[in-house]
Design a protein around this motif. Structure first.
Motif, mmCIF file in Angstrom:
data_model
loop_
_atom_site.group_PDB
_atom_site.id
_atom_site.type_symbol
_atom_site.label_atom_id
_atom_site.label_comp_id
_atom_site.label_asym_id
_atom_site.label_seq_id
_atom_site.Cartn_x
_atom_site.Cartn_y
_atom_site.Cartn_z
ATOM 1 N N GLY A 35 0.679 -1.231 0.138
ATOM 2 C CA GLY A 35 0.049 0.032 -0.044
ATOM 3 C C GLY A 35 0.874 1.242 0.020
ATOM 4 O O GLY A 35 0.249 2.368 0.428
ATOM 5 N N ASN A 36 2.044 1.155 -0.530
ATOM 6 C CA ASN A 36 3.046 2.268 -0.493
ATOM 7 C C ASN A 36 3.118 2.987 0.938
ATOM 8 O O ASN A 36 3.777 4.094 0.887
ATOM 9 C CB ASN A 36 2.511 3.327 -1.352
ATOM 10 N N VAL A 37 2.745 2.302 2.224
ATOM 11 C CA VAL A 37 2.829 2.897 3.395
ATOM 12 C C VAL A 37 3.654 2.315 4.342
ATOM 13 O O VAL A 37 4.301 2.663 5.124
ATOM 14 C CB VAL A 37 1.556 3.228 4.079
ATOM 15 N N THR A 38 3.738 0.682 4.101
ATOM 16 C CA THR A 38 4.461 -0.042 4.769
ATOM 17 C C THR A 38 5.518 -0.941 4.076
ATOM 18 O O THR A 38 5.362 -1.311 3.008
ATOM 19 C CB THR A 38 3.545 -0.941 5.438
ATOM 20 N N VAL A 39 6.915 -0.844 4.690
ATOM 21 C CA VAL A 39 7.888 -1.268 3.622
ATOM 22 C C VAL A 39 8.719 -2.477 4.493
ATOM 23 O O VAL A 39 9.021 -2.145 5.728
ATOM 24 C CB VAL A 39 8.938 -0.218 3.118
ATOM 25 N N PHE A 40 8.889 -3.521 4.011
ATOM 26 C CA PHE A 40 9.344 -4.772 4.673
ATOM 27 C C PHE A 40 10.716 -5.140 3.935
ATOM 28 O O PHE A 40 10.517 -5.438 2.682
ATOM 29 C CB PHE A 40 8.445 -6.016 4.671
ATOM 30 N N CYS A 41 11.919 -4.846 4.611
ATOM 31 C CA CYS A 41 13.265 -5.430 4.090
ATOM 32 C C CYS A 41 13.725 -6.490 4.897
ATOM 33 O O CYS A 41 14.186 -6.313 6.033
ATOM 34 C CB CYS A 41 14.242 -4.301 3.998
ATOM 35 N N ALA A 42 13.523 -7.513 4.331
ATOM 36 C CA ALA A 42 14.137 -9.055 5.050
ATOM 37 C C ALA A 42 14.895 -9.825 4.183
ATOM 38 O O ALA A 42 14.667 -11.105 4.176
ATOM 39 C CB ALA A 42 12.718 -9.396 5.320
ATOM 40 N N GLU A 43 15.826 -9.385 3.734
ATOM 41 C CA GLU A 43 16.657 -10.233 2.948
ATOM 42 C C GLU A 43 18.317 -10.062 3.524
ATOM 43 O O GLU A 43 18.801 -8.747 3.841
ATOM 44 C CB GLU A 43 16.847 -9.473 1.494
ATOM 45 N N GLU A 44 19.159 -10.908 3.578
ATOM 46 C CA GLU A 44 20.494 -11.196 4.266
ATOM 47 C C GLU A 44 21.171 -10.373 3.275
ATOM 48 O O GLU A 44 22.095 -9.954 3.703
ATOM 49 C CB GLU A 44 20.714 -12.492 4.077
ATOM 50 N N GLY A 45 20.893 -10.290 1.879
ATOM 51 C CA GLY A 45 21.826 -9.308 1.024
ATOM 52 C C GLY A 45 21.888 -7.933 1.154
ATOM 53 O O GLY A 45 22.714 -7.197 0.579
ATOM 54 N N LEU A 46 21.003 -7.500 1.926
ATOM 55 C CA LEU A 46 20.765 -5.879 2.252
ATOM 56 C C LEU A 46 21.714 -5.395 3.248
ATOM 57 O O LEU A 46 21.693 -5.933 4.195
ATOM 58 C CB LEU A 46 19.536 -5.605 2.631
ATOM 59 N N VAL A 47 22.710 -4.531 3.020
ATOM 60 C CA VAL A 47 23.960 -4.162 3.841
ATOM 61 C C VAL A 47 23.791 -2.760 3.917
ATOM 62 O O VAL A 47 24.494 -2.315 4.719
ATOM 63 C CB VAL A 47 25.273 -4.650 3.311
ATOM 64 N N PHE A 62 13.443 -3.354 8.999
ATOM 65 C CA PHE A 62 14.403 -4.418 8.682
ATOM 66 C C PHE A 62 14.646 -5.314 9.590
ATOM 67 O O PHE A 62 14.672 -5.286 10.591
ATOM 68 C CB PHE A 62 15.673 -3.521 8.679
ATOM 69 N N VAL A 63 14.285 -6.706 9.119
ATOM 70 C CA VAL A 63 14.135 -7.921 9.510
ATOM 71 C C VAL A 63 15.109 -8.850 9.052
ATOM 72 O O VAL A 63 15.102 -9.319 7.977
ATOM 73 C CB VAL A 63 12.749 -8.497 9.405
ATOM 74 N N GLU A 64 16.160 -9.021 10.049
ATOM 75 C CA GLU A 64 17.163 -10.152 9.740
ATOM 76 C C GLU A 64 17.898 -9.887 8.641
ATOM 77 O O GLU A 64 18.007 -10.761 7.873
ATOM 78 C CB GLU A 64 16.604 -11.562 9.893
ATOM 79 N N THR A 65 18.189 -8.664 8.234
ATOM 80 C CA THR A 65 19.237 -8.216 7.337
ATOM 81 C C THR A 65 20.572 -8.401 7.613
ATOM 82 O O THR A 65 20.846 -8.637 8.717
ATOM 83 C CB THR A 65 18.970 -6.682 6.900
ATOM 84 N N SER A 66 21.425 -7.788 6.634
ATOM 85 C CA SER A 66 22.951 -7.865 7.000
ATOM 86 C C SER A 66 23.525 -6.528 7.121
ATOM 87 O O SER A 66 24.572 -6.182 7.342
ATOM 88 C CB SER A 66 23.591 -8.418 5.766
ATOM 89 N N LEU A 67 22.739 -5.567 7.778
ATOM 90 C CA LEU A 67 23.062 -4.403 8.241
ATOM 91 C C LEU A 67 23.866 -4.521 9.597
ATOM 92 O O LEU A 67 23.328 -5.036 10.636
ATOM 93 C CB LEU A 67 21.642 -3.382 8.611
ATOM 94 N N ARG A 84 6.891 7.293 10.479
ATOM 95 C CA ARG A 84 6.683 7.453 11.654
ATOM 96 C C ARG A 84 7.262 6.319 12.466
ATOM 97 O O ARG A 84 7.773 6.625 13.633
ATOM 98 C CB ARG A 84 4.963 7.345 11.796
ATOM 99 N N LYS A 85 7.527 5.151 11.978
ATOM 100 C CA LYS A 85 7.930 3.951 12.693
ATOM 101 C C LYS A 85 9.301 3.285 12.089
ATOM 102 O O LYS A 85 8.960 2.971 10.772
ATOM 103 C CB LYS A 85 6.997 2.977 12.982
ATOM 104 N N LEU A 86 10.126 3.056 12.634
ATOM 105 C CA LEU A 86 11.346 2.393 12.144
ATOM 106 C C LEU A 86 11.912 1.407 12.943
ATOM 107 O O LEU A 86 12.237 1.689 14.046
ATOM 108 C CB LEU A 86 12.515 3.696 11.878
ATOM 109 N N VAL A 87 11.918 0.293 12.471
ATOM 110 C CA VAL A 87 12.143 -1.045 13.319
ATOM 111 C C VAL A 87 13.476 -1.837 12.467
ATOM 112 O O VAL A 87 13.243 -2.140 11.553
ATOM 113 C CB VAL A 87 11.020 -1.920 13.117
ATOM 114 N N PHE A 88 14.343 -2.239 13.468
ATOM 115 C CA PHE A 88 15.508 -3.040 13.104
ATOM 116 C C PHE A 88 15.405 -4.279 14.166
ATOM 117 O O PHE A 88 15.567 -4.086 15.273
ATOM 118 C CB PHE A 88 16.841 -2.375 13.365
ATOM 119 N N LEU A 89 15.027 -5.497 13.386
ATOM 120 C CA LEU A 89 15.052 -6.657 14.197
ATOM 121 C C LEU A 89 15.805 -7.513 13.803
ATOM 122 O O LEU A 89 15.666 -8.135 12.681
ATOM 123 C CB LEU A 89 13.323 -7.029 14.112
#
Length: 555
Positions: A35-47, A62-67, A84-89
């Motif tokens: 919906g262009n409002v929620t973005v999920f980045c959950a790839e190990e290749g994301l640094v 950002f869920v279980e990325t390689s950051l 409004r909301k930023l999450v690193f898990l």
């Protein structure tokens, strides 16, 4: 005409259309946008923080990325003014550069959980003046530098649980004076400074659970008059200083379970007029002082399970008219007074299981008309007095298992009451005596099976009566069944003498065959009839040693 298979296929196509239709067509690589409002980045290749975040995005995960780190100005070039909301898990973040979140002027919630952070820069949160919720949890974070929150003055909620913080600087919360919720649970705090919370006077929820705090300064909570919930459970508190809660008149929940409290001062709760929930279980309390609960008239739930209480003072609960749940299980209670639970008109659940009760007063539950559930399991009860439930019109659940029930004529009242109870509740409530009913569940016993041996004419007394025996009588014995706590010794007596002894010997020591086995022991047994002292000495001569426990019966 549509078949059920056709309808299912149509439903699947509609669901696919719904989900695919909500996935944005413009989305960063290695991410998914909804919906262009929620973005999920959950790839190990994301640094690194990706480009192309939708302009109207409000949530970014950002869920279980390689950051491994967030460089300075990592978010400065993204066009997401409404984030409004930023999450690193679960990302292996080990460092946050200065101004790592610069450009996120609308950010209200930042959550960094299960990272590798051990320290934070004082300028890491630069540009987050509107941040209201900050979570830095379950990471190896050891220290909080002075001034770390100076760029987040609007904070209302701060979660720091699950780290390795061992000490708090008194000035660490400057300038977040508006903080309302603070969690420091599951850290390594061993002590608190007297002015540890002086800079957060509007705090309403404070969680200090599961640390190593062994003592509290008397003034530590004085600056917190608005406190509603206080969690001190899972520490090593052995005592509470006088007046430690004196300013908490608005406190509703107080958790003190899983500590090492050995005693409580009479007036320790006297200022907690609005206290609703009090948990004192899993401490080392042996007694409770008179008047302990006089200042807590709004108490609804009180738990004192898993302590070492042996007796309770009559009138202890008389000032708790709203109490609904009372747990006294897993203590050492051996006697309860008839008026112990008077003054509890709202009591609905009473837990007395796992104690040493061998008898109950007939009026113990009188006037508890709202009582719904009662747990008497794992005690030493052989019978219950007639009429004990007559005032409990709402009672539907009574747990009786793991007691040495004597299924004779004195159990008739209970047998009649159980006709209307759920038999599954008491599947472990078994007859211990007489021998012909031993092992039968109480709900399965028929009224006509409950009989007592005939006695010679003359005065007799039912063991459930409460009056004292005449002085010339040496013992109040009637038709009674006694048993030790382990169940190895059972004695049945009537007013004249004891006629039945059952003794289970411990395993033999594996000695030389023919050498014989000797055993002696003495017991002091208590039940509703009184006290009985038994001494036994046994010598057994056999050609071969005993293999395992031996059981003998003596008429």
């Amino acid at each position: 005409m549509w078949t059920s298979r056709g309808c299912s296929l149509l439903l699947l196509l509609l669901l696919l259309w719904f989900f695919l239709g909500n996935v944005a067509h413009s989305c960063p690589a290695l991410c998914q946008c909804y919906g262009n409002v929620t973005v999920f980045c959950a790839e190990e290749g994301l640094v690194d923080v990706p480009e192309g975040i939708p302009a109207n995005a409000t949530q970014l995960f950002f869920v279980e990325t390689s950051l491994g780190s967030i460089r300075s100005g990592a978010f400065a070039n993204i066009s997401a003014p409404h984030l409004r909301k930023l999450v690193f898990l679960g990302s292996p973040l080990s460092s946050l550069s200065e101004a790592a979140f610069a450009g996120l002027t609308s950010l209200q919630e930042l959550d960094i959980s299960s990272s590798l952070l051990t320290a934070l820069s004082r300028e890491s949160f630069q540009g987050l003046a509107g941040l209201s919720t900050l979570s830095l949890t379950f990471s190896p974070l050891e220290t909080l530098e002075e001034g770390i929150f100076r760029n987040t003055p609007a904070l209302r909620t701060l979660h720091l649980q699950g780290n390795r913080i061992r000490a708090l600087l008194p000035s660490i919360f400057h300038p977040v004076r508006g903080l309302e919720t603070l969690s420091l649970a599951q850290n390594g705090l061993a002590s608190l400074a007297g002015r540890a919370f002086a800079l957060v006077p509007h705090l309403q929820v404070l969680r200090l659970s599961d640390n190593n705090i062994s003592s509290l300064p008397a003034e530590v909570f004085l600056p917190l008059p608005d406190l509603r919930e206080l969690f001190l459970d899972g520490n090593a508190l052995a005592m509470l200083p006088t007046g430690v809660f004196s300013q908490q008149s608005h406190l509703r929940r107080l958790h003190l379970q899983h500590n090492a409290l050995q005693g409580l001062r009479t007036a320790i709760f006297s200022s907690l007029a609005n206290l609703t929930f009090l948990h004192l279980d899993s401490n080392r309390l042996k007694e409770l002082p008179e008047g302990l609960f006089e200042g807590t008239p709004h108490l609804v739930e009180l738990s004192m399970a898993h302590n070492q209480l042996e007796t309770l003072r009559e009138g202890l609960f008389a000032t708790l008219p709203r109490l609904t749940i009372l747990s006294l299980s897993h203590n050492r209670l051996h006697r309860l007074t008839a008026g112990l639970f008077q003054g509890l008109p709202a009591l609905a659940r009473l837990q007395l299981d796992h104690n040493n009760l061998s008898g109950l007063p007939q009026d113990l539950l009188a006037n508890l008309s709202g009582l719904e559930a009662l747990d008497l399991s794992h005690n030493r009860l052989a019978t219950l007095p007639e009429g004990i439930f007559d005032s409990n019109f709402a009672l539907f659940y009574v747990a009786l298992g793991r007691n040495p029930w004597a299924c004779d004529c004195h159990l008739g009242y209970l047998a009649d009451w159980l006709l209307y109870a759920d038999p599954l509740v008491n599947a472990q409530a078994l007859c211990r005596s007489p021998a012909d009913l031993q092992g039968l569940t109480l709900p399965a016993v028929r009224r006509e099976q409950l009989a007592c041996p005939r006695r010679p004419p003359g005065p007799s007394r039912c063991r459930t009566e409460a009056q004292e025996p005449p002085e010339e009588e040496a013992s109040p014995l009637t038709q009674c069944a006694y048993q030790d706590a382990e169940g190895g010794l059972q004695v049945t007596c009537d007013p004249e003498a004891c006629h039945h002894l059952r003794l289970t010997l411990p395993p033999g020591d594996g000695g030389v065959p023919g050498a014989g086995q000797r055993f002696s022991g003495n017991w002091t047994l208590d039940n509703g009839c009184g006290r009985l002292r038994v001494e036994v000495s046994v010598t057994i001569e056999k050609e071969t040693p005993l293999a395992g426990p031996a059981s003998m019966e003596t008429p």
